[in-house]
Design a protein around this motif. Structure first.
Motif, PDB file in Angstrom:
ATOM      1  N   ALA A  27       4.940  10.112   7.875  1.00 15.31           N
ATOM      2  CA  ALA A  27       3.510   9.885   8.090  1.00 15.31           C
ATOM      3  C   ALA A  27       3.146   8.440   8.407  1.00 15.31           C
ATOM      4  N   SER A  42      -0.561   4.572   8.407  1.00 21.28           N
ATOM      5  CA  SER A  42      -0.358   5.948   7.979  1.00 21.28           C
ATOM      6  C   SER A  42      -1.197   6.864   8.853  1.00 21.28           C
ATOM      7  N   THR A  43      -0.930   8.136   8.794  1.00 17.35           N
ATOM      8  CA  THR A  43      -1.579   9.110   9.663  1.00 17.35           C
ATOM      9  C   THR A  43      -3.100   9.006   9.658  1.00 17.35           C
TER      10      THR A  43
END
Length: 172
Positions: A27, A42-43
């Motif tokens: 992620a 991060s995502t």
């Protein structure tokens, strides 16, 4: 509305200062820049501020696939249940050391081939950047010492002031 599209399209264009980009876990994307800095994202989070790269390493635990013979033998012994885990690639750990963010470890279980390639590309870019920051010192001794200092600081053995002073002495 036109300004938003411009911003959107601009975000799709690669940064000319970017040396490498890739996934460090399932992620999180990392970018390494030519000036020796990096960012992570991060995502669903905003991209971090740039930080000076001090160290980059990856380590794998049980990264080999089982052979056909091994899978067949295991399947016979477990009644076929072992086939569910027959392509397990283990766990990979990516450790990134930044001047401000200190030591961060990213962990991925059973990484894809694309992710492994991505991590290898990031490792090569990190080695290039770190070698440039070390200069002509043989064997990358300074980068190893910087990593050691960062690890000591992260473990609490060195205070922030001691770490900064030691780093300043090391870099001249």
């Amino acid at each position: 509305m036109a300004e938003e599209r411009k911003g959107f399209w601009a975000s799709l264009m690669p940064d000319p200062d970017e040396l490498a980009r890739g996934m460090v876990d399932s992620a999180t994307t990392m970018k390494i820049y030519k000036d020796g800095t990096f960012t992570v994202q991060s995502t669903f989070a905003k991209e971090s501020a740039r930080d000076r790269l001090i160290g980059f390493d990856h380590d794998a635990d049980s990264m080999r696939r089982k052979s056909v013979t091994g899978r067949s033998g295991a399947a016979m012994m477990t009644g076929g249940l072992s086939l569910l885990a027959s392509n397990n690639r283990g766990v990979i750990y990516v450790t990134v050391t930044g001047e401000n963010t200190k030591v961060r470890t990213f962990t991925t279980r059973n990484p894809s081939g694309t992710q492994l390639t991505s991590i290898r590309s990031l490792k090569a870019a990190a080695e290039t950047v770190l070698a440039q920051s070390v200069g002509a010192i043989p064997g990358g001794e300074v980068s190893a010492q910087l990593k050691q200092l960062a690890d000591l600081h992260a473990a609490g053995a060195l205070s922030a002031d001691e770490f900064a002073a030691a780093k300043k002495r090391l870099l001249g």
